[in-house]
Design an enzyme around this catalytic site. Structure first.
Site, PDB file in Angstrom:
ATOM      1  N   TYR A   1       5.979  -7.746   7.044  1.00  8.59           N
ATOM      2  CA  TYR A   1       5.008  -8.827   7.218  1.00  8.59           C
ATOM      3  C   TYR A   1       3.847  -8.175   7.978  1.00  8.59           C
ATOM      4  O   TYR A   1       4.020  -7.752   9.120  1.00  8.59           O
ATOM      5  CB  TYR A   1       5.642  -9.953   8.020  1.00  8.59           C
ATOM      6  CG  TYR A   1       4.710 -11.119   8.308  1.00  8.59           C
ATOM      7  CD1 TYR A   1       4.888 -12.349   7.695  1.00  8.59           C
ATOM      8  CD2 TYR A   1       3.644 -10.978   9.204  1.00  8.59           C
ATOM      9  CE1 TYR A   1       4.041 -13.408   7.959  1.00  8.59           C
ATOM     10  CE2 TYR A   1       2.787 -12.028   9.460  1.00  8.59           C
ATOM     11  CZ  TYR A   1       2.991 -13.240   8.837  1.00  8.59           C
ATOM     12  OH  TYR A   1       2.146 -14.288   9.092  1.00  8.59           O
TER      13      TYR A   1
ATOM     14  N   THR B   1       4.644   1.018  13.580  1.00  7.81           N
ATOM     15  CA  THR B   1       3.200   0.946  13.830  1.00  7.81           C
ATOM     16  C   THR B   1       2.775   1.399  15.224  1.00  7.81           C
ATOM     17  O   THR B   1       3.531   1.264  16.195  1.00  7.81           O
ATOM     18  CB  THR B   1       2.737  -0.521  13.622  1.00  7.81           C
ATOM     19  OG1 THR B   1       1.380  -0.648  14.023  1.00  7.81           O
ATOM     20  CG2 THR B   1       3.562  -1.498  14.440  1.00  7.81           C
TER      21      THR B   1
ATOM     22  N   TYR C   1       3.137  -9.873  15.846  1.00  9.52           N
ATOM     23  CA  TYR C   1       3.399  -8.801  14.857  1.00  9.52           C
ATOM     24  C   TYR C   1       3.893  -7.545  15.572  1.00  9.52           C
ATOM     25  O   TYR C   1       4.891  -6.936  15.176  1.00  9.52           O
ATOM     26  CB  TYR C   1       2.120  -8.497  14.070  1.00  9.52           C
ATOM     27  CG  TYR C   1       2.154  -7.198  13.299  1.00  9.52           C
ATOM     28  CD1 TYR C   1       2.823  -7.097  12.073  1.00  9.52           C
ATOM     29  CD2 TYR C   1       1.524  -6.050  13.796  1.00  9.52           C
ATOM     30  CE1 TYR C   1       2.855  -5.894  11.364  1.00  9.52           C
ATOM     31  CE2 TYR C   1       1.552  -4.843  13.093  1.00  9.52           C
ATOM     32  CZ  TYR C   1       2.217  -4.776  11.882  1.00  9.52           C
ATOM     33  OH  TYR C   1       2.251  -3.583  11.195  1.00  9.52           O
TER      34      TYR C   1
ATOM     35  N   GLN D   1       0.823  -1.218   0.000  1.00 12.55           N
ATOM     36  CA  GLN D   1       0.000   0.000   0.000  1.00 12.55           C
ATOM     37  C   GLN D   1       0.856   1.267   0.000  1.00 12.55           C
ATOM     38  O   GLN D   1       0.697   2.155  -0.833  1.00 12.55           O
ATOM     39  CB  GLN D   1      -0.859   0.059   1.255  1.00 12.55           C
ATOM     40  CG  GLN D   1      -1.861  -1.031   1.443  1.00 12.55           C
ATOM     41  CD  GLN D   1      -2.886  -0.577   2.462  1.00 12.55           C
ATOM     42  OE1 GLN D   1      -3.790   0.182   2.155  1.00 12.55           O
ATOM     43  NE2 GLN D   1      -2.731  -1.036   3.697  1.00 12.55           N
TER      44      GLN D   1
HETATM   45  N1  LIG Z   1      -1.538  -1.760   7.154  1.00 16.21           N
HETATM   46  C1  LIG Z   1      -1.705  -1.119   8.300  1.00 16.21           C
HETATM   47  O1  LIG Z   1      -2.830  -0.937   8.792  1.00 16.21           O
HETATM   48  C2  LIG Z   1      -0.511  -0.567   9.038  1.00 16.21           C
HETATM   49  C3  LIG Z   1      -0.722   0.109  10.251  1.00 16.21           C
HETATM   50  C4  LIG Z   1       0.388   0.641  10.926  1.00 16.21           C
HETATM   51  C5  LIG Z   1       1.651   0.486  10.392  1.00 16.21           C
HETATM   52  N2  LIG Z   1       1.820  -0.203   9.227  1.00 16.21           N
HETATM   53  C6  LIG Z   1       3.187  -0.347   8.719  1.00 16.21           C
HETATM   54  O2  LIG Z   1       3.275   0.414   7.520  1.00 16.21           O
HETATM   55  C7  LIG Z   1       4.192  -0.199   6.620  1.00 16.21           C
HETATM   56  C8  LIG Z   1       3.538  -0.361   5.270  1.00 16.21           C
HETATM   57  O3  LIG Z   1       2.376  -1.169   5.433  1.00 16.21           O
HETATM   58  P1  LIG Z   1       1.453  -1.571   4.195  1.00 16.21           P
HETATM   59  O4  LIG Z   1       0.042  -1.607   4.680  1.00 16.21           O
HETATM   60  O5  LIG Z   1       1.822  -0.747   3.000  1.00 16.21           O
HETATM   61  O6  LIG Z   1       1.930  -3.085   3.989  1.00 16.21           O
HETATM   62  P2  LIG Z   1       1.581  -4.070   2.796  1.00 16.21           P
HETATM   63  O7  LIG Z   1       0.554  -3.485   1.903  1.00 16.21           O
HETATM   64  O8  LIG Z   1       1.372  -5.417   3.419  1.00 16.21           O
HETATM   65  O9  LIG Z   1       2.943  -4.079   1.968  1.00 16.21           O
HETATM   66  C9  LIG Z   1       4.107  -4.676   2.448  1.00 16.21           C
HETATM   67  C10 LIG Z   1       4.929  -5.098   1.260  1.00 16.21           C
HETATM   68  O10 LIG Z   1       6.099  -5.754   1.764  1.00 16.21           O
HETATM   69  C11 LIG Z   1       6.270  -6.950   1.032  1.00 16.21           C
HETATM   70  N3  LIG Z   1       7.047  -7.939   1.759  1.00 16.21           N
HETATM   71  C12 LIG Z   1       6.628  -8.829   2.696  1.00 16.21           C
HETATM   72  N4  LIG Z   1       7.642  -9.629   3.070  1.00 16.21           N
HETATM   73  C13 LIG Z   1       8.732  -9.203   2.373  1.00 16.21           C
HETATM   74  C14 LIG Z   1      10.076  -9.641   2.302  1.00 16.21           C
HETATM   75  N5  LIG Z   1      10.533 -10.688   3.020  1.00 16.21           N
HETATM   76  N6  LIG Z   1      10.929  -9.001   1.464  1.00 16.21           N
HETATM   77  C15 LIG Z   1      10.502  -7.965   0.714  1.00 16.21           C
HETATM   78  N7  LIG Z   1       9.244  -7.512   0.711  1.00 16.21           N
HETATM   79  C16 LIG Z   1       8.356  -8.122   1.542  1.00 16.21           C
HETATM   80  C17 LIG Z   1       4.854  -7.433   0.771  1.00 16.21           C
HETATM   81  O11 LIG Z   1       4.847  -8.415  -0.244  1.00 16.21           O
HETATM   82  P3  LIG Z   1       3.664  -9.543  -0.217  1.00 16.21           P
HETATM   83  O12 LIG Z   1       2.380  -8.777  -0.340  1.00 16.21           O
HETATM   84  O13 LIG Z   1       4.008 -10.398  -1.383  1.00 16.21           O
HETATM   85  O14 LIG Z   1       3.805 -10.223   1.113  1.00 16.21           O
HETATM   86  C18 LIG Z   1       4.191  -6.119   0.368  1.00 16.21           C
HETATM   87  O15 LIG Z   1       4.386  -5.823  -0.994  1.00 16.21           O
HETATM   88  C19 LIG Z   1       4.628  -1.496   7.298  1.00 16.21           C
HETATM   89  O16 LIG Z   1       5.843  -1.271   7.966  1.00 16.21           O
HETATM   90  C20 LIG Z   1       3.550  -1.772   8.321  1.00 16.21           C
HETATM   91  O17 LIG Z   1       4.039  -2.520   9.412  1.00 16.21           O
HETATM   92  C21 LIG Z   1       0.775  -0.711   8.529  1.00 16.21           C
END
Ligand SMILES: NC(=O)c1ccc[n+]([C@@H]2O[C@H](COP(=O)([O-])OP(=O)(O)OC[C@H]3O[C@@H](n4cnc5c(N)ncnc54)[C@H](OP(=O)(O)O)[C@@H]3O)[C@@H](O)[C@H]2O)c1
Length: 294
Positions: A61, A101, A125, A11
Site C-alpha cells: 500500500y 522504505t 504508511y 513499478q
Molecule cells: N514508490 C516509492 O517512492 C517508494 C519509495 C520507497 C520504498 N518503496 C517501496 O517499494 C516497494 C515497491 O513500490 P512501488 O512504487 O513499485 O509500488 P506500487 O507501484 O504502488 O506497486 C505496488 C503494487 O502492489 C499492489 N498491491 C496493493 N495492495 C495489494 C494487496 N493487498 N495484495 C496484493 N497486491 C497489492 C498494487 O496494486 P494496486 O495498484 O491495484 O493497489 C501495486 O500493483 C514497496 O514496498 C514500497 O513500499 C516505494
C-alpha cells in the site's frame, strides 16, 4: 531458480517481470484483484500453483497521504501481508526478499542512514512499513529486507512522470527544496534484486538481514525536478520556464515526511558487490525510455 513476485503490476513488480528473462530467472507474478496479500489462502494457492524457490514481495500500500485516513487497510497490506508471506516461506523452506522504505526513518540525521540506525517512522504508511519489516524479521530467518527510496519508473504514477506532465502544462512550478533523499530507478532496483536472487540458494547465514539500495547521490525534490526538466529538454519542448524552491510548510500534506532520508548503500556493496549508479545517470535512462515509447 524460480521466483514468485507479489505486486507484479506495480513499478518495481513490472520491472522484475520485464528483466527476469534476461537475467536467466524464471518468474511468475501475482497482484490484485486475483491475488490479495492480506489473504493467507491466496498466498498458499499462488505458491502451490507456481512452486517458487524464492518469493519477492513488491506489493505494498503506497499511498503515503491517503494512509493517514486508511490505517486499517494500510496496516493489513504493509504489516500483516509481509507477515503472512514470511509464515508461508518458513513453512515451505524458501527465502523471502521484502522491499521497504527510507520513510522508516524520521529524518533527523544529517548523514546517510545505515542499516543499524533505529527506525522512527513519522506517519501511518511509514509505521506500517517499519512494522512489516519487524514482522518479517520475527517470523523468518532467511529473509532479505531491501530498503529503497524515491522510486520512479516508466510505469504507473511517480514524481518523474508527474513533473513531466506539469512541465508540459505550466510555465511555473513550485517544488519542495528542504527534503533530502535519493531518487531510485525501479529498473536498477529490479536488476539488483535479480542479481541477489541468483546468489541466495547458496547464501551464508551472515548474508540475511536488512540492506539499503537507492540511487547514488543525494538531492532535494527541487533538485530532482530541475534535473528532470533539464534532461527532458534533450527530448522535447517543455512549457515550464521557472522552477521555484519552496519549504515543506508551504506544501502541506496529510502525512509528515522525513526531512533527510538518504540511505548509505555500503553494506550491499560489501556483501553482494552491488553499487547503484549515480541517480542522474539512471534518470537519463528512464527519461529516454519514456520518450522513446511516446
Ligand atoms: N514508490 C516509492 O517512492 C517508494 C519509495 C520507497 C520504498 N518503496 C517501496 O517499494 C516497494 C515497491 O513500490 P512501488 O512504487 O513499485 O509500488 P506500487 O507501484 O504502488 O506497486 C505496488 C503494487 O502492489 C499492489 N498491491 C496493493 N495492495 C495489494 C494487496 N493487498 N495484495 C496484493 N497486491 C497489492 C498494487 O496494486 P494496486 O495498484 O491495484 O493497489 C501495486 O500493483 C514497496 O514496498 C514500497 O513500499 C516505494
Amino acid at each position: 531458480m524460480k521466483i514468485l513476485v507479489t505486486g507484479s503490476q506495480g513499478q518495481l513488480g513490472r520491472e522484475l517481470m520485464l528483466q527476469a528473462d534476461k537475467a536467466g530467472v524464471r518468474v511468475e507474478g501475482v497482484d490484485l484483484p486475483d491475488f490479495d496479500l492480506t489473504r493467507p489462502d491466496h498466498i498458499k494457492n499462488a505458491a502451490q500453483r507456481y512452486r517458487p524457490d524464492l518469493l519477492v514481495n513488491a506489493a505494498a500500500y503506497t499511498a503515503v497521504d491517503r494512509a493517514e485516513s486508511e490505517e486499517t487497510l494500510c496496516m493489513a497490506v504493509n504489516r500483516d501481508g509481509p507477515r503472512h508471506l514470511a509464515q508461508y516461506c518458513r513453512e515451505a523452506g524458501i527465502p523471502l526478499v521484502h522491499v521497504s522504505t527510507d520513510f522508516v526513518f524520521d529524518g533527523r540525521k544529517k548523514t546517510p542512514y545505515t542499516e543499524s540506525d533505529p527506525p522512527a517512522p513519522l506517519g501511518v504508511y511509514a509505521r506500517s512499513k517499519a512494522e512489516g519489516e519487524k514482522a518479517v524479521q520475527d517470523t523468518l530467518d532467511r529473509h532479505l529486507i531491501l530498503r529503497t527510496a524515491w522510486l520512479y519508473s516508466v510505469h504507473g504514477q511517480n514524481f518523474v512522470k508527474t513533473m513531466l506532465r506539469l512541465g508540459a502544462e505550466r510555465s511555473e512550478i513550485s517544488v519542495v527544496a528542504d527534503q533530502y533523499g535519493c531518487p531510485t530507478s525501479a529498473a536498477d532496483l529490479a536488476a539488483a534484486i535479480l542479481a541477489i536472487a541468483g546468489r541466495l540458494a547458496a547464501a551464508e547465514n551472515e548474508m540475511w538481514g536488512i540492506y539499503h539500495y537507492c540511487g547514488d547521490g543525494v538531492t532535494t525534490w527541487y533538485g530532482f525536478a530541475c534535473e528532470i526538466f533539464e534532461q527532458a529538454r534533450r527530448h522535447t519542448q517543455l512549457k515550464v520556464t521557472r522552477v521555484m524552491p519552496i519549504a515543506t510548510e508551504d506544501y502541506p500534506t496529510d502525512a509528515a515526511r522525513p526531512a533527510y532520508s538518504a540511505l548509505d548503500c555500503g553494506k550491499i556493496a560489501a556483501r553482494f558487490g552491488i553499487r547503484p549508479p549515480a541517480w542522474q545517470e539512471s534518470l537519463a535512462a528512464t527519461i529516454a525510455r519514456l520518450y522513446s515509447a511516446a
